[in-house]
Enzyme design. Structure first.
Site, mmCIF file in Angstrom:
data_model
loop_
_atom_site.group_PDB
_atom_site.id
_atom_site.type_symbol
_atom_site.label_atom_id
_atom_site.label_comp_id
_atom_site.label_asym_id
_atom_site.label_seq_id
_atom_site.Cartn_x
_atom_site.Cartn_y
_atom_site.Cartn_z
ATOM 1 N N GLU A 73 37.453 46.563 37.740
ATOM 2 C CA GLU A 73 38.329 46.762 36.581
ATOM 3 C C GLU A 73 38.092 47.878 35.652
ATOM 4 O O GLU A 73 37.662 47.869 34.582
ATOM 5 C CB GLU A 73 37.992 45.447 35.745
ATOM 6 C CG GLU A 73 38.330 44.067 36.417
ATOM 7 C CD GLU A 73 38.267 42.977 35.714
ATOM 8 O OE1 GLU A 73 37.946 43.135 34.295
ATOM 9 O OE2 GLU A 73 38.077 41.868 36.043
ATOM 10 N N GLU A 82 40.634 37.081 44.175
ATOM 11 C CA GLU A 82 40.332 36.004 43.033
ATOM 12 C C GLU A 82 41.531 35.035 42.790
ATOM 13 O O GLU A 82 41.854 34.883 41.752
ATOM 14 C CB GLU A 82 39.721 36.617 41.696
ATOM 15 C CG GLU A 82 38.700 37.441 42.008
ATOM 16 C CD GLU A 82 38.389 38.298 40.636
ATOM 17 O OE1 GLU A 82 38.593 37.984 39.658
ATOM 18 O OE2 GLU A 82 37.500 39.279 40.892
#
Ligand code: G3I
Length: 458
Positions: A264, A371
């Protein structure tokens, strides 16, 4: 005087007769032994409701004078084959829930009144059939069907025994530590590593022939305070990060197949790098440095970039892909790209997932749906997982799996589910309301969502 007494006696006698006649006309027997007498009749208005696979509710009308009622439930209309304890079961109210029944079974319910200790006859039996059990979802193990890529599950070191362990070993061949392979856990204070939980997870994976995907060496949301507030110089900061990466990656060389080296790194909706302590202290090439250090520590480990909203945030994805293109052009080591896939049953569309996945696979990179969870209640408009919403969630799991199963084999890596039971999902705290985003319910029962993946693998 005598005459008066005679008249008074006559009056009293007449009064008694009137009382007697009135009590007969009111349908009640005359007072005898202090008891009111009522019609000894069973209740009317028997109603059945709330029928489930194993229970129903029965209610009836009040009977004048009833002290209580007796409920009988039987498997036959003659009421010979009674269901314990519902055999003349005393009930003071006007209804009961009948439970612990067999599904798909017809029962007969009859009630009688008890008045002044006497039982009325039984009411005409009411018939009720319990619901059939829903067909169980197929329990085929996911890893047995996903033959061209790994089936991954987020894992915690507290899940390596008991029912979590049983599901992990049965269905999965790749593990991603949900939080215990992040810097704040592995490097809690300067100069002090704590790999105890990583060792437990890696040992367990090796013992059960599972891959380990390391997640995540560098992530702004799991950076220990001492790193955020590092007191040394920028050069010392960079040396510390290099040492941390090389210590960690080399420790698990040959045991951890891959790492989300940086997670991220880009701002939402922009092409800018997040303003993290790593950017500030190491410069805009910090990601390249981390990737090179990782390769120096392990020549074979697979190096991934991982981020969320990679399907729907075209700007952010564009910036991340441009970075990867630059790395590929300059031989900066990178092997794969993780789309986190925190999505909902409402979207993104299958076509958008497929087209963005193609941007990665066209570059010859490994693609990790890293995820995956699919919210069934993104708008917080249901309080339990309805059949309809479960079907919609299943359909989206099927779409995602179909897309992943269709990418070129050389780009296949793993499809990882972000959590085991609905109630354990990070989403519940994050969004602050109930949801059922995963493949198993709180009792580890397989949900329709699991079937969606199986159907997507066909
Ligand atoms: O299990 C312990 C418990 O024993 C302890 O009492 C409690 C209080 O300290 O902590 C519990 O551990 C928590 C763990 O989640 C399990 O619930 C950790 O504190 C908490 O930090 C951890 O949060 C994780 C979060 O990343 C931060 O690491 C979430 O589980 C995890 O789902 C979430 O995952 C991230 C990905 O890594 C990156 N992408 C986004 C995703 C969601 O934020």
């Amino acid at each position: 005087m005598t005459n008066c007494i005679n008249h008074f006696s006559t009056f009293i006698y007449s009064l008694l007769i009137v009382i007697f006649v009135l009590s007969c006309n009111s349908g009640e027997e005359p007072m005898t032994g202090g008891e009111m007498m009522f019609d000894l009749v069973p209740p009317s208005g028997i109603e059945i409701s709330a029928v489930s696979e194993t229970s129903f509710r029965v209610e009836w009308n009040r009977v004048e004078g009833a002290e209580y009622y007796e409920v009988t439930v039987a498997r036959d209309m003659q009421l010979d084959d009674g269901v314990v304890p519902y055999i003349d079961l005393r009930e003071n109210g006007l209804g009961i829930n009948v439970i612990n029944l067999q599904s798909s079974t017809t029962y007969y319910v009859s009630i009688r009144s008890v008045i002044n200790g006497e039982e009325s006859s039984l009411s005409n039996p009411a018939e009720v059939t319990t619901l059939s059990e829903p067909d169980p979802e197929p329990d085929t193990a996911l890893k047995d069907v996903a033959t061209t890529f790994a089936m991954g599950m987020a894992v915690r070191s507290s899940w390596l025994t008991g029912q979590h362990d049983a599901v992990l070993r049965r269905e999965y061949n790749s593990l991603t530590a949900e939080f215990e392979m992040k810097m704040n856990i592995m490097y809690p204070s300067e100069g002090r590593f704590d790999f105890s939980r990583v060792d437990a997870i890696v040992d367990y994976a090796e013992a059960n022939d599972m891959h380990v995907h390391g997640h995540a060496l560098i992530w702004h949301a799991a950076t220990p305070d001492w790193v955020e507030n590092f007191s040394g110089t920028d050069e010392e900061f960079e040396e510390m990060v290099e040492d941390y990466i090389k210590t960690t990656v080399s420790r698990y060389q040959g045991r951890v197949r891959s790492w989300d080296v940086v997670n991220e790194a880009f701002d939402d909706g922009s092409g800018n790098l997040r303003n993290t302590v790593f950017l500030r202290r190491m410069g805009s090439d910090y990601i390249e440095k981390c990737y090179r250090w990782t390769r120096e520590a392990d020549p074979d480990v697979l190096i991934f970039y991982n981020d969320y909203n990679m399907v729907i945030d075209d700007t952010k994805r564009g910036a991340a892909v441009a970075m990867i293109d630059d790395f590929i052009a300059r031989d900066v080591p990178v092997d794969g790209f993780g789309f986190q896939m925190h999505i909902s049953y409402q979207g993104p569309s299958k076509s958008k997932i497929a087209s963005t996945a193609k941007e990665i696979t066209d570059r010859g990179l490994l693609l990790h749906f890293s995820e995956l969870d699919i919210r069934a209640n993104p708008n917080n408009n249901i309080s339990s997982l309805s059949e309809e919403r479960a079907e919609l969630q299943k359909a989206k799991y099927k779409e995602v799996t179909e897309v992943y199963n269709s990418i070129p084999d050389q780009s296949k890596f793993a499809l990882t589910i972000w959590g085991m039971r609905d109630n354990e999902s990070w989403l519940l705290d994050f969004w602050g309301h109930i949801d059922w985003p995963l493949l198993y319910d709180e009792q580890f029962n397989i949900k329709k969502a699991h079937t969606g993946i199986l159907e997507g693998l066909e």
